[in-house]
Motif scaffolding. Structure first.
Motif: not given
Length: 85
Positions: A35-40, A42-51, A53-63
């Motif tokens: 949610v944070c990485a591509p954020s453009a 919101n004027g309330q403290g969230i600023a992403g690095v790549c507004p 970008c397209t995200l592709i879910p990749v799960k590599v960590m166990q629970s």
């Protein structure tokens, strides 16, 4: 249906831990980063690095929060192949 990369139904990403297309986030960390990485900003403290970008879910960590290096490497190699061009 098997896609060109040989993985069955990986339209929504791939889970390298379970070898499935279930990329559900067990701990919330991946979802928060996604949610944070591509954020453009919101004027309330969230600023992403790549507004643009397209995200592709990749799960590599166990629970448990641990991960095998082989799963991490597989996820890193997988993502660019699925990225839209």
């Amino acid at each position: 249906m098997t896609t060109a990369n040989g993985l069955v139904d990986d339209v929504n990403g791939w889970n390298f831990v379970a070898g499935s297309n279930d990329v559900s986030d067990d701990n919330g960390h991946g979802t928060l980063v996604a949610v944070c990485a591509p954020s453009a900003g919101n004027g309330q403290g969230i600023a992403g690095v790549c507004p643009q970008c397209t995200l592709i879910p990749v799960k590599v960590m166990q629970s448990s929060g641990s991960a095998n290096y082989s799963d991490i490497a597989a996820g890193i190699l997988y993502a660019p192949k699925r990225a839209p061009r």
